[in-house]
Write an enzyme that holds these catalytic residues in place. Sequence first.
Site, PDB file in Angstrom:
ATOM      1  CG  HIS A 163      84.165  26.918  64.929  1.00  0.00           C
ATOM      2  ND1 HIS A 163      85.174  26.774  65.854  1.00  0.00           N
ATOM      3  CD2 HIS A 163      84.728  26.699  63.706  1.00  0.00           C
ATOM      4  CE1 HIS A 163      86.315  26.518  65.216  1.00  0.00           C
ATOM      5  NE2 HIS A 163      86.062  26.444  63.904  1.00  0.00           N
ATOM      6  CB  SER A 285      55.165  22.335  79.988  1.00  0.00           C
ATOM      7  OG  SER A 285      54.927  23.235  81.062  1.00  0.00           O
ATOM      8  CE  LYS A 291      58.530  24.604  77.051  1.00  0.00           C
ATOM      9  NZ  LYS A 291      59.773  24.848  76.331  1.00  0.00           N
ATOM     10  CD  GLU A 298      65.675  18.321  77.332  1.00  0.00           C
ATOM     11  OE1 GLU A 298      65.423  18.295  78.545  1.00  0.00           O
ATOM     12  OE2 GLU A 298      64.959  18.926  76.508  1.00  0.00           O
TER      13      GLU A 298
END
Length: 457
Positions: A163, A285, A291, A298
């Site tokens: 979980h 970024s 970043k 992704e």
Amino acid sequence: MSQPADTATTVGKINPDVLAFTEGKDPVLDLALAEVDCLGTAAHVTMLARMDYTPTLFTEAQRRAVIAALRDIIAEARAGRFTITAADQDVHLAVERRLTERLGDLGKKVHTCRSRNDQVAVDIRLHVRNELNALDGELAALARALLALAEAHRDVPMVGRTHLQPAMPSSVGMWASGYAEMLLDDGYLLEAAYKANDLCPLGSAAGYGVPLPIDRQLTSDLLAFARPFHNVFYASCARGKDEAILLSACAQVMLSLSRLAEDLILFSMPEFRYFTLPRDLCTGSSIMPQKYNPDVLELIRAKAALLVGQATSANVILKALPGGYNRDLQDTKELYMEGLRVTRASLRILRLMAESLTVNPDACRAAFAEPGVFATDRALELVAQGMPFRDAYHQVRDHLEELRGMDPDAVIAKKTHLGGTAGLDLGALRARADAYAEAAKSRQDKIDAAFAALLAD
Ligand code: ARG
């Protein structure tokens, strides 16, 4: 698609809108099939030349002339110079046109005893075989990279989660080799897809065979297929099913990769810092100077969704499709080509990631500061001292603070049973990955040798 100017095709005049709609992306997608289409034609013509039939369909000299012309078309295709015009509609008619331009009447004979339906079916199977062998190589390489990561950080404790909450002590070795085993098991599905694909449909023609004594075993052998399809009607119905099975197997691979990608995204967040992603595999970024984003991971999550969609689309195209050839099947082509491409690229990217991932043992150990993660191990220690499990469970739950400071290294060293943190049989998994890669390579070597023999002067 732009509207074709010339609507007088090899197979008659067609309304330009209908031509554009029905050929769809074939003139572009079929470029990937040019070489295998030539190989299929080489096998077919060789079989016709060896047929014991009067009148002779192809003399040996004619066969050689066709094979020489096919070799040139393959060279054109490899150099990016082979084109499929709108009037050709697809690669099959483009190759026939090219042969006829070059060989005159001899070129017009190559379509004897065959149909575009069995041409496209054999082309896809030849193409899939090559691509699957390459994909298998990438899968084995990623499994090996994960196993090397597991070996290098075998004894680094990592909080195991259920979980997403801390559950029990685990290790980087267990985490990484677990994903390696998952991928190798997905390999069983790819092997099944390979086996279902490795059948020769040639001679099925439009789906019902031909009234001349063709030798279907010979064309199958010339192209190094495991065997021909037995029933020619089924050979034509198997178009689409082949692609759907392949995509379903690739979807499973991508689902595994998406879970690995998600773990990497999560555990490389500054709040976890178990891993640091290689900077050159991250993207920046345009506004935030600090970043380094895990965009590739992704995208792998997203691509898993695309694969499930492609597999579903192929399956649904087949649903209630009448037996025999139907044009619906053409639309499974882009699905399988794109699905294979994306799966292979994803395996490759994740291998790069696994090869240069930094593991931060301090951060991994620091995550054990909360004592609850040791609770189950402590309860089982009490069991080992003779306490009934449920009593131990309650005792530990009431005294969790006493577990603070337990040593995760000592705990993971105790799990010596098969597959436990101290019982990871990484050697066996490495042997599986090696055998998997070796099998794909030897299959491809056999295919390459058969192709070379078929095209030999
Ligand atoms: N491009 C077609 C396909 O992919 C080739 C077969 C066409 N056959 C036909 N009967 N119209 O399905």
